[in-house]
Structure formats: structure tokens, C-alpha cells
Design a protein around this motif. Structure first.
Motif, PDB file in Angstrom:
ATOM      1  N   ILE A  76       0.814  -1.214   0.000  1.00 14.22           N
ATOM      2  CA  ILE A  76       0.000   0.000   0.000  1.00 14.22           C
ATOM      3  C   ILE A  76       0.852   1.270   0.000  1.00 14.22           C
ATOM      4  CG2 ILE A  76      -1.790   1.306   1.179  1.00 14.22           C
ATOM      5  CD1 ILE A  76      -2.946  -1.316   2.123  1.00 14.22           C
ATOM      6  N   LEU A  77       1.828   1.390   0.873  1.00 17.35           N
ATOM      7  CA  LEU A  77       2.612   2.622   0.961  1.00 17.35           C
ATOM      8  C   LEU A  77       3.431   2.874  -0.299  1.00 17.35           C
ATOM      9  CD1 LEU A  77       3.877   2.531   4.636  1.00 17.35           C
ATOM     10  CD2 LEU A  77       1.988   3.839   3.682  1.00 17.35           C
ATOM     11  N   GLY A  78       3.819   1.818  -1.016  1.00 16.21           N
ATOM     12  CA  GLY A  78       4.601   1.982  -2.229  1.00 16.21           C
ATOM     13  C   GLY A  78       3.851   2.719  -3.324  1.00 16.21           C
ATOM     14  N   VAL A  79       2.553   2.579  -3.357  1.00 15.97           N
ATOM     15  CA  VAL A  79       1.738   3.267  -4.362  1.00 15.97           C
ATOM     16  C   VAL A  79       1.227   4.597  -3.808  1.00 15.97           C
ATOM     17  CG1 VAL A  79      -0.329   3.088  -5.778  1.00 15.97           C
ATOM     18  CG2 VAL A  79       1.063   1.076  -5.385  1.00 15.97           C
ATOM     19  N   VAL A  80       0.940   4.637  -2.539  1.00 15.97           N
ATOM     20  CA  VAL A  80       0.353   5.829  -1.927  1.00 15.97           C
ATOM     21  C   VAL A  80       1.298   7.026  -2.000  1.00 15.97           C
ATOM     22  CG1 VAL A  80      -0.467   6.781   0.259  1.00 15.97           C
ATOM     23  CG2 VAL A  80      -1.211   4.539  -0.464  1.00 15.97           C
ATOM     24  N   ASP A  81       2.618   6.787  -1.936  1.00 14.00           N
ATOM     25  CA  ASP A  81       3.521   7.935  -1.962  1.00 14.00           C
ATOM     26  C   ASP A  81       3.400   8.708  -3.272  1.00 14.00           C
ATOM     27  OD1 ASP A  81       4.959   6.092  -3.562  1.00 14.00           O
ATOM     28  OD2 ASP A  81       6.861   7.010  -2.988  1.00 14.00           O
ATOM     29  N   ASP A  82       3.151   8.008  -4.390  1.00 11.62           N
ATOM     30  CA  ASP A  82       2.950   8.713  -5.655  1.00 11.62           C
ATOM     31  C   ASP A  82       1.657   9.523  -5.639  1.00 11.62           C
ATOM     32  OD1 ASP A  82       5.271   7.845  -6.856  1.00 11.62           O
ATOM     33  OD2 ASP A  82       4.341   6.039  -7.664  1.00 11.62           O
ATOM     34  N   PHE A  83       0.655   9.036  -4.943  1.00  6.21           N
ATOM     35  CA  PHE A  83      -0.621   9.741  -4.879  1.00  6.21           C
ATOM     36  C   PHE A  83      -0.605  10.872  -3.868  1.00  6.21           C
ATOM     37  CE2 PHE A  83      -2.112   5.566  -6.520  1.00  6.21           C
ATOM     38  CZ  PHE A  83      -2.551   6.029  -7.748  1.00  6.21           C
ATOM     39  N   LEU A  84       0.435  10.952  -3.048  1.00  8.34           N
ATOM     40  CA  LEU A  84       0.540  12.024  -2.067  1.00  8.34           C
ATOM     41  C   LEU A  84       1.619  13.041  -2.420  1.00  8.34           C
ATOM     42  CD1 LEU A  84       0.177  10.013   1.251  1.00  8.34           C
ATOM     43  CD2 LEU A  84      -1.548  11.376   0.104  1.00  8.34           C
ATOM     44  N   ILE A  85       2.817  12.569  -2.752  1.00  7.53           N
ATOM     45  CA  ILE A  85       3.955  13.466  -2.949  1.00  7.53           C
ATOM     46  C   ILE A  85       3.770  14.357  -4.179  1.00  7.53           C
ATOM     47  CG2 ILE A  85       6.420  13.534  -3.496  1.00  7.53           C
ATOM     48  CD1 ILE A  85       6.698  11.027  -1.716  1.00  7.53           C
ATOM     49  N   VAL A  86       3.449  13.764  -5.313  1.00  4.39           N
ATOM     50  CA  VAL A  86       3.359  14.548  -6.551  1.00  4.39           C
ATOM     51  C   VAL A  86       2.209  15.562  -6.498  1.00  4.39           C
ATOM     52  CG1 VAL A  86       3.059  14.431  -9.046  1.00  4.39           C
ATOM     53  CG2 VAL A  86       4.533  12.784  -7.903  1.00  4.39           C
ATOM     54  N   PRO A  87       0.982  15.174  -6.146  1.00  2.00           N
ATOM     55  CA  PRO A  87      -0.070  16.201  -6.076  1.00  2.00           C
ATOM     56  C   PRO A  87       0.223  17.297  -5.051  1.00  2.00           C
ATOM     57  CG  PRO A  87      -1.051  14.032  -6.114  1.00  2.00           C
ATOM     58  CD  PRO A  87       0.426  13.839  -5.955  1.00  2.00           C
ATOM     59  N   TRP A  88       0.783  16.912  -3.909  1.00  2.00           N
ATOM     60  CA  TRP A  88       1.136  17.905  -2.897  1.00  2.00           C
ATOM     61  C   TRP A  88       2.184  18.868  -3.445  1.00  2.00           C
ATOM     62  CZ3 TRP A  88       5.779  18.893  -0.321  1.00  2.00           C
ATOM     63  CH2 TRP A  88       5.689  19.791   0.731  1.00  2.00           C
ATOM     64  N   GLY A  89       3.211  18.341  -4.105  1.00  4.62           N
ATOM     65  CA  GLY A  89       4.256  19.186  -4.672  1.00  4.62           C
ATOM     66  C   GLY A  89       3.735  20.098  -5.767  1.00  4.62           C
ATOM     67  N   LEU A  90       2.875  19.565  -6.628  1.00  3.21           N
ATOM     68  CA  LEU A  90       2.291  20.396  -7.686  1.00  3.21           C
ATOM     69  C   LEU A  90       1.479  21.544  -7.095  1.00  3.21           C
ATOM     70  CD1 LEU A  90       1.091  17.722 -10.261  1.00  3.21           C
ATOM     71  CD2 LEU A  90       2.981  19.317 -10.531  1.00  3.21           C
ATOM     72  N   ALA A  91       0.685  21.237  -6.083  1.00  2.93           N
ATOM     73  CA  ALA A  91      -0.124  22.288  -5.449  1.00  2.93           C
ATOM     74  C   ALA A  91       0.768  23.359  -4.823  1.00  2.93           C
ATOM     75  CB  ALA A  91      -1.048  21.678  -4.399  1.00  2.93           C
ATOM     76  N   ARG A  92       1.884  22.951  -4.204  1.00  6.35           N
ATOM     77  CA  ARG A  92       2.794  23.923  -3.598  1.00  6.35           C
ATOM     78  C   ARG A  92       3.445  24.806  -4.655  1.00  6.35           C
ATOM     79  NH1 ARG A  92       0.419  21.378  -0.340  1.00  6.35           N
ATOM     80  NH2 ARG A  92      -0.938  23.079  -0.853  1.00  6.35           N
ATOM     81  N   VAL A  93       3.848  24.236  -5.785  1.00  8.80           N
ATOM     82  CA  VAL A  93       4.458  25.041  -6.852  1.00  8.80           C
ATOM     83  C   VAL A  93       3.437  26.025  -7.406  1.00  8.80           C
ATOM     84  CG1 VAL A  93       5.424  24.957  -9.187  1.00  8.80           C
ATOM     85  CG2 VAL A  93       6.237  23.351  -7.463  1.00  8.80           C
ATOM     86  N   VAL A  94       2.225  25.562  -7.671  1.00  6.94           N
ATOM     87  CA  VAL A  94       1.192  26.431  -8.255  1.00  6.94           C
ATOM     88  C   VAL A  94       0.840  27.574  -7.310  1.00  6.94           C
ATOM     89  CG1 VAL A  94      -1.234  26.510  -8.971  1.00  6.94           C
ATOM     90  CG2 VAL A  94       0.239  24.670  -9.776  1.00  6.94           C
ATOM     91  N   GLU A  95       0.700  27.297  -6.027  1.00  2.41           N
ATOM     92  CA  GLU A  95       0.283  28.369  -5.109  1.00  2.41           C
ATOM     93  C   GLU A  95       1.394  29.375  -4.834  1.00  2.41           C
ATOM     94  OE1 GLU A  95       0.951  26.288  -0.719  1.00  2.41           O
ATOM     95  OE2 GLU A  95      -1.008  26.233  -1.667  1.00  2.41           O
ATOM     96  N   ARG A  96       2.642  29.033  -5.123  1.00  4.94           N
ATOM     97  CA  ARG A  96       3.749  29.952  -4.891  1.00  4.94           C
ATOM     98  C   ARG A  96       4.144  30.773  -6.122  1.00  4.94           C
ATOM     99  NH1 ARG A  96       4.268  26.069  -1.119  1.00  4.94           N
ATOM    100  NH2 ARG A  96       5.145  26.611   0.886  1.00  4.94           N
ATOM    101  N   LEU A  97       3.459  30.546  -7.239  1.00  6.44           N
ATOM    102  CA  LEU A  97       3.763  31.328  -8.438  1.00  6.44           C
ATOM    103  C   LEU A  97       3.383  32.789  -8.219  1.00  6.44           C
ATOM    104  CD1 LEU A  97       2.444  28.945 -11.229  1.00  6.44           C
ATOM    105  CD2 LEU A  97       4.821  29.572 -10.816  1.00  6.44           C
ATOM    106  N   PRO A  98       4.197  33.725  -8.721  1.00 11.79           N
ATOM    107  CA  PRO A  98       3.818  35.141  -8.633  1.00 11.79           C
ATOM    108  C   PRO A  98       2.500  35.381  -9.380  1.00 11.79           C
ATOM    109  CG  PRO A  98       6.107  34.910  -9.315  1.00 11.79           C
ATOM    110  CD  PRO A  98       5.510  33.539  -9.319  1.00 11.79           C
ATOM    111  N   PRO A  99       1.706  36.358  -8.935  1.00 12.67           N
ATOM    112  CA  PRO A  99       0.380  36.577  -9.537  1.00 12.67           C
ATOM    113  C   PRO A  99       0.397  36.779 -11.046  1.00 12.67           C
ATOM    114  CG  PRO A  99       0.594  37.866  -7.531  1.00 12.67           C
ATOM    115  CD  PRO A  99       1.934  37.253  -7.796  1.00 12.67           C
TER     116      PRO A  99
END
Length: 153
Positions: A76-99
């Protein structure tokens, strides 16, 4: 036809229209697809900060890489990390972009999604299938011709 989440008045994507367990995951999958396109445009945008470009590139590499922080052999954890790390990282990059960059890449992402992605969940499933086929092909090549490369046969 399912609609991609749009940005609300304050900036973040609007809330899902269907409640419940599957409505949440459907909304999250659609949002993930949109954020993936937004980060792709942000990496190429000339006014994106260097650290966000680097973060976006590293997320794409991690998404495509067969190497995971938690291996697939861990149940379970081997697949879950892809479903957690990448979406979390994408959201962090998008929210930190200058307006100003965010406006530009959101508009570019809307054009890209409107032109190429008529059915977003089908697109994500096709993308996942493509990645699986590529990695299966690479593993087959490694199995087929690999022993000769390292002297094993």
C-alpha cells in the motif's frame, strides 16, 4: 461531460459539485490534471522563479521515474507515496507562483486543456497507460539485453 475545476474568485480551484467519497477523488483527479498542465507551463514561462522551475522539473522527473521514496514492495505505501507526494508538490508550486505568472500560465493551461483534453479523466487514464507501457517496455529491454551488459550471460 465532466468539467475541469475552475479558479474561484480568490484563486484556488472551486469546490467539487458532487459530495461524498467518489466526488472528492474525482475532483482531486481533475485538479491534479490541471495543476500538472499549469506547472508544465510555469516551467517554460520566462518570468517563473528559478526555484519553482526546478521544483516543477523535479516533480516531473519523480513522476516519470521508477525510483520511489517508498518502494512498491511495501504494501500500500509503495503506491500511496505517488498519490501524495506529486499532487502535494504540484499544489505547492502552483500556489507559490507570482500573480502575473499565475495569470499567464492559468490562461495557457485553459487553452491547452480546452484544445487537447475534452475528457479529462480519459486523458489521465491514457497518460497513465502510456507511462505503464513505456516502463514495461524498458524493463523488457533490460531483461532481454541486460545480462550481456553486466557480464551475467
Amino acid at each position: 461531460m465532466p468539467q475541469l475545476p475552475t479558479r474561484g474568485p480568490s484563486g484556488p480551484p472551486s469546490a467539487p459539485t458532487k459530495k461524498g467519497f467518489f466526488g472528492f477523488f474525482r475532483h482531486r483527479a481533475l485538479r491534479f490534471g490541471r495543476e500538472l498542465v499549469v506547472v508544465g507551463h510555469a516551467v517554460l514561462h520566462p518570468h517563473s522563479p528559478a526555484h519553482l522551475r526546478l521544483g516543477g522539473v523535479l516533480l516531473f522527473i519523480y513522476l516519470l521515474s521508477p525510483v520511489d521514496l517508498v518502494p512498491f514492495v511495501v504494501p500500500i505505501l509503495g503506491v500511496v507515496d505517488d498519490f501524495l507526494i506529486v499532487p502535494w508538490g504540484l499544489a505547492r508550486v502552483v500556489e507559490r507562483l507570482p500573480p502575473s505568472v499565475r495569470r499567464d500560465v492559468d490562461a495557457a493551461a485553459d487553452r491547452t486543456l480546452g484544445r487537447w483534453v475534452r475528457r479529462p479523466l480519459l486523458f489521465l487514464a491514457s497518460l497513465l497507460l502510456f507511462l505503464i507501457v513505456v516502463w514495461v517496455g524498458l524493463l523488457w529491454l533490460l531483461w532481454r539485453w541486460g545480462p550481456g551488459w553486466w557480464g551475467g550471460g
